[in-house]
Design a protein around this motif. Structure first.
Motif, mmCIF file in Angstrom:
data_model
loop_
_atom_site.group_PDB
_atom_site.id
_atom_site.type_symbol
_atom_site.label_atom_id
_atom_site.label_comp_id
_atom_site.label_asym_id
_atom_site.label_seq_id
_atom_site.Cartn_x
_atom_site.Cartn_y
_atom_site.Cartn_z
ATOM 1 N N GLY A 296 -29.694 76.921 0.861
ATOM 2 C CA GLY A 296 -28.373 77.352 1.293
ATOM 3 C C GLY A 296 -27.446 77.669 0.139
ATOM 4 N N VAL A 297 -26.129 77.467 0.375
ATOM 5 C CA VAL A 297 -25.104 77.734 -0.633
ATOM 6 C C VAL A 297 -24.122 76.572 -0.659
ATOM 7 N N PRO B 87 -25.868 79.817 -5.234
ATOM 8 C CA PRO B 87 -24.498 80.332 -5.163
ATOM 9 C C PRO B 87 -23.473 79.232 -4.895
ATOM 10 N N VAL B 88 -22.374 79.273 -5.646
ATOM 11 C CA VAL B 88 -21.256 78.347 -5.453
ATOM 12 C C VAL B 88 -19.999 79.155 -5.167
ATOM 13 N N PHE C 248 -20.193 82.158 -7.630
ATOM 14 C CA PHE C 248 -20.540 83.344 -6.853
ATOM 15 C C PHE C 248 -19.293 84.098 -6.416
ATOM 16 N N ASP C 249 -18.266 83.363 -5.952
ATOM 17 C CA ASP C 249 -17.031 83.979 -5.450
ATOM 18 C C ASP C 249 -15.998 82.877 -5.248
ATOM 19 N N PHE C 250 -14.781 83.266 -4.876
ATOM 20 C CA PHE C 250 -13.779 82.264 -4.536
ATOM 21 C C PHE C 250 -12.942 82.752 -3.365
ATOM 22 N N ALA D 67 -23.490 85.293 0.293
ATOM 23 C CA ALA D 67 -24.139 84.351 -0.620
ATOM 24 C C ALA D 67 -25.491 83.906 -0.086
ATOM 25 N N LEU D 68 -25.585 83.684 1.220
ATOM 26 C CA LEU D 68 -26.854 83.282 1.816
ATOM 27 C C LEU D 68 -27.913 84.368 1.654
#
Length: 409
Positions: free
Chosen positions: A48-49, A76-77, A98-100, A117-118
């Motif tokens: 997962g993430v 991914p975070v 990964f993103d915010f 992200a997944l």
């Protein structure tokens, strides 16, 4: 089922609210209130993430980001930022986040980033699985590609048949790759150190058949489209099988040999001798989910052979490929990949259909493929398509589909 999202936030109310959003989207969240609670769930096997708040007592979201990336740099975070934290979150992107998302975040925004992200994580996990198989030296994994249950079953069947040593009949529609399957059977069998000889049955007479058997020695003789073997060669092959010999015979055909026997075109005795073990290659239309991985693989090969840079292959291209029929199976898909790699065309459905009709066709095809893979289990199919259950059922109703129609038995 595998948990998909590790959600970390020290605020219980926020944690529960976001967790409910993920739960309603069938994303099965793991809820954690701190760095300490979260770290035990992080591993290279986690498919997962991670979604984490930045500001938390003790070790914060940045500490968790560092821990995750040290454990698995491709996990991914996604960071949740409060007011004033955006500049820090932007810097974190350069460190590997990964993103915010800014808090409070809309449900739709959260789900969009999580699904993105997944998708990235799923690709990483699939690539790792393939690398493990390739590193194992397993020719079945290396040469018979595909992630569908049908492809897994084909590889398992090939490995089983390879060990047996008896004659094999490989069946499959035009372009499905009977010769490749025969070669893999040879490569994973005890005969692998010996020759693999391939001959077109239509071109063989009794003498050339004998020469082919001698050339194969203690290896394998593959007869391509055995139904085209002439009467004299059929008799010679039957005599050879009755007498025994060093070479193992694998026969390939896209025709029904029993029908050929009934029509008087093929020897009943020979059909029985060849059909000791059978391997069926499923057509692409029965394993739509293999189309994307196979197409990407063929494009990569074509670019490597032609010394060309690999083009981007969007999800829209894959969706259009999956919406088409492939009567020529892997061979046709390989040809399409070659043209795509050369920039000669963009695979697409029939040009006489309007955009709305094309998109509806793609959507219906994807729904059916998901239902077939899930055996008619709607929840599992919706999960595979990353759709909320209500949206999934609405789409089924729109296309006149019923999940129960795709259940086995």
């Amino acid at each position: 089922m595998t948990d998909r999202v590790l959600l970390v936030d020290d605020d219980a109310a926020v944690r529960e609210a976001l967790g409910q959003t993920l739960e309603l989207a069938d994303l099965r969240p793991i809820l954690a209130g701190s760095y300490i609670e979260a770290k035990d769930h992080v591993s290279t096997d986690f498919a997962g993430v991670v979604v984490t708040d930045i500001r938390m007592p003790g070790k914060d979201g940045f500490a968790l980001l560092d821990y995750v990336l040290q454990a698995d740099a491709e996990l991914p975070v996604i960071l949740l930022t409060g007011e004033g934290d955006v500049p820090m979150a932007v810097r974190a992107i350069s460190r590997g986040a990964f993103d915010f998302l800014e808090k409070p975040c809309e449900s739709s925004a959260l789900l969009t980033v999580v699904h993105k992200a997944l998708a990235a994580r799923e690709l990483v996990m699939e690539n790792r699985r393939l690398k493990r198989e390739l590193a194992s030296g397993d020719a079945a994994a290396r040469m018979l590609r595909g992630t569908s249950p049908q492809s897994e079953e084909l590889r398992a069947r090939v490995r089983l048949v390879a060990r047996a040593g008896a004659e094999v009949l490989v069946t499959g529609p035009t372009g499905s790759g009977t010769a490749k399957v025969a070669e893999v059977i040879h490569l994973v069998s005890p005969a692998a150190p010996h020759p693999f000889v391939k001959r077109s049955a239509a071109a063989l007479g009794p003498e050339s058949l004998q020469e082919a058997c001698e050339a194969a020695g203690a290896g394998t003789l593959f007869l391509d489209e055995v139904s085209s073997l002439g009467p004299a060669a059929q008799l010679a092959l039957l005599d050879r099988l009755d007498a025994g010999g060093d070479a193992r015979v694998i026969a390939g055909t896209y025709k029904d040999l029993q029908r050929e026997v009934e029509a008087g075109r093929f020897s009943a005795d020979l059909a029985m001798r060849l059909d000791v073990l059978r391997v069926r290659i499923p057509p692409l239309d029965e394993r739509k989910e293999d189309i994307g991985p196979l197409f990407r693989h063929y494009v990569s090969l074509a670019c490597e052979q032609a010394a060309l840079p690999e083009p981007d292959i969007s999800s829209d291209v894959i969706a259009r490929l999956m919406a088409q029929d492939w009567p020529g199976n892997a061979r046709s898909l390989m040809n399409a990949a070659m043209r795509f790699a050369m920039g000669l065309n963009d695979p697409s459905p029939a040009e006489d259909a309007g955009l709305a009709e094309q998109m509806a066709q793609v959507e219906r095809t994807l729904l059916i493929a998901a239902l077939e893979k899930a055996g008619g289990r709607a929840v599992q199919a919706a999960e595979a398509l990353k759709l909320p259950r209500k949206t999934f059922y609405d789409k089924l109703a729109r296309h006149g589909l019923r999940a129960e129609d795709y259940r086995g038995g």
